[in-house]
Design a protein around this motif. Sequence first.
Motif, short mmCIF file in Angstrom:
data_model
loop_
_atom_site.label_atom_id
_atom_site.label_comp_id
_atom_site.label_asym_id
_atom_site.label_seq_id
_atom_site.Cartn_x
_atom_site.Cartn_y
_atom_site.Cartn_z
N ALA A 105 18.72 11.88 4.51
CA ALA A 105 18.18 11.01 3.48
C ALA A 105 17.94 9.60 4.00
N ASP A 106 18.78 9.14 4.94
CA ASP A 106 18.60 7.79 5.48
C ASP A 106 17.30 7.69 6.29
N ILE A 107 16.98 8.72 7.03
CA ILE A 107 15.73 8.73 7.79
C ILE A 107 14.54 8.80 6.84
N MET A 108 14.66 9.61 5.81
CA MET A 108 13.57 9.74 4.84
C MET A 108 13.34 8.43 4.09
N SER A 109 14.42 7.72 3.76
CA SER A 109 14.24 6.45 3.05
C SER A 109 13.52 5.44 3.93
N THR A 110 13.82 5.43 5.23
CA THR A 110 13.11 4.55 6.15
C THR A 110 11.64 4.94 6.21
N GLY A 111 11.37 6.23 6.26
CA GLY A 111 9.98 6.70 6.27
C GLY A 111 9.23 6.32 5.00
N VAL A 112 9.90 6.41 3.87
CA VAL A 112 9.27 6.04 2.60
C VAL A 112 8.94 4.55 2.59
N ILE A 113 9.87 3.72 3.06
CA ILE A 113 9.64 2.28 3.07
C ILE A 113 8.49 1.92 4.01
N LEU A 114 8.52 2.48 5.22
CA LEU A 114 7.43 2.20 6.17
C LEU A 114 6.09 2.72 5.65
N GLY A 115 6.10 3.92 5.09
CA GLY A 115 4.86 4.47 4.53
C GLY A 115 4.31 3.62 3.40
N THR A 116 5.18 3.10 2.57
CA THR A 116 4.75 2.25 1.46
C THR A 116 4.16 0.94 1.98
N LEU A 117 4.81 0.33 2.96
CA LEU A 117 4.29 -0.92 3.52
C LEU A 117 2.94 -0.71 4.20
N ILE A 118 2.81 0.37 4.93
CA ILE A 118 1.54 0.66 5.60
C ILE A 118 0.46 0.95 4.56
N SER A 119 0.81 1.73 3.55
CA SER A 119 -0.20 2.09 2.55
C SER A 119 -0.66 0.88 1.74
N LEU A 120 0.22 -0.08 1.52
CA LEU A 120 -0.21 -1.28 0.81
C LEU A 120 -1.28 -2.03 1.59
N SER A 121 -1.07 -2.17 2.89
CA SER A 121 -2.07 -2.87 3.70
C SER A 121 -3.36 -2.07 3.79
N VAL A 122 -3.24 -0.75 3.95
CA VAL A 122 -4.44 0.08 4.01
C VAL A 122 -5.17 0.06 2.67
N THR A 123 -4.44 0.09 1.58
CA THR A 123 -5.05 0.05 0.25
C THR A 123 -5.79 -1.26 0.02
N ILE A 124 -5.24 -2.35 0.47
CA ILE A 124 -5.93 -3.65 0.35
C ILE A 124 -7.23 -3.63 1.14
N VAL A 125 -7.18 -3.06 2.35
CA VAL A 125 -8.41 -2.97 3.16
C VAL A 125 -9.44 -2.09 2.46
N TYR A 126 -9.01 -0.94 1.94
CA TYR A 126 -9.95 -0.08 1.22
C TYR A 126 -10.54 -0.79 0.00
N CYS A 127 -9.73 -1.52 -0.71
CA CYS A 127 -10.24 -2.25 -1.88
C CYS A 127 -11.27 -3.29 -1.45
N MET A 128 -11.02 -3.97 -0.35
CA MET A 128 -11.98 -4.97 0.13
C MET A 128 -13.27 -4.30 0.59
N LEU A 129 -13.15 -3.18 1.30
CA LEU A 129 -14.34 -2.48 1.79
C LEU A 129 -15.16 -1.89 0.65
N LEU A 130 -14.49 -1.40 -0.38
CA LEU A 130 -15.20 -0.77 -1.50
C LEU A 130 -15.62 -1.78 -2.57
N GLY A 131 -15.19 -3.02 -2.42
CA GLY A 131 -15.61 -4.05 -3.37
C GLY A 131 -14.94 -3.97 -4.72
N LEU A 132 -13.69 -3.52 -4.76
CA LEU A 132 -12.98 -3.44 -6.04
C LEU A 132 -12.39 -4.77 -6.42
#
Length: 79
Positions: A52-79
């Motif tokens: 569970a400790d490894i999975m929690s680290t993966g969830v945190i890293l995945g969330t941080l990466i997805s936030l930055s990727v989501t911001i880029v997608y929003c900027m590219l798509l003009g949302l």
Amino acid sequence: MALKFLVGPVVVLLTSVAIGLHGILLRIVVVQAALPPAVNSFVYAEEYKVHADIMSTGVILGTLISLSVTIVYCMLLGL
């Protein structure tokens, strides 16, 4: 993670265009495809006592990466 954040939204984009989605709905679908569903993995790991400790680290890293990727997608798509 690259598959989730890069290939996943592209596949969703191509599939959505193929079935006729366009406009704001298409943009929302692509951004939603980049968001992390990994919290379920952590819950299962905690329940079954499997790294569970490894999975929690993966969830945190995945969330941080997805936030930055989501911001880029929003900027590219003009949302």
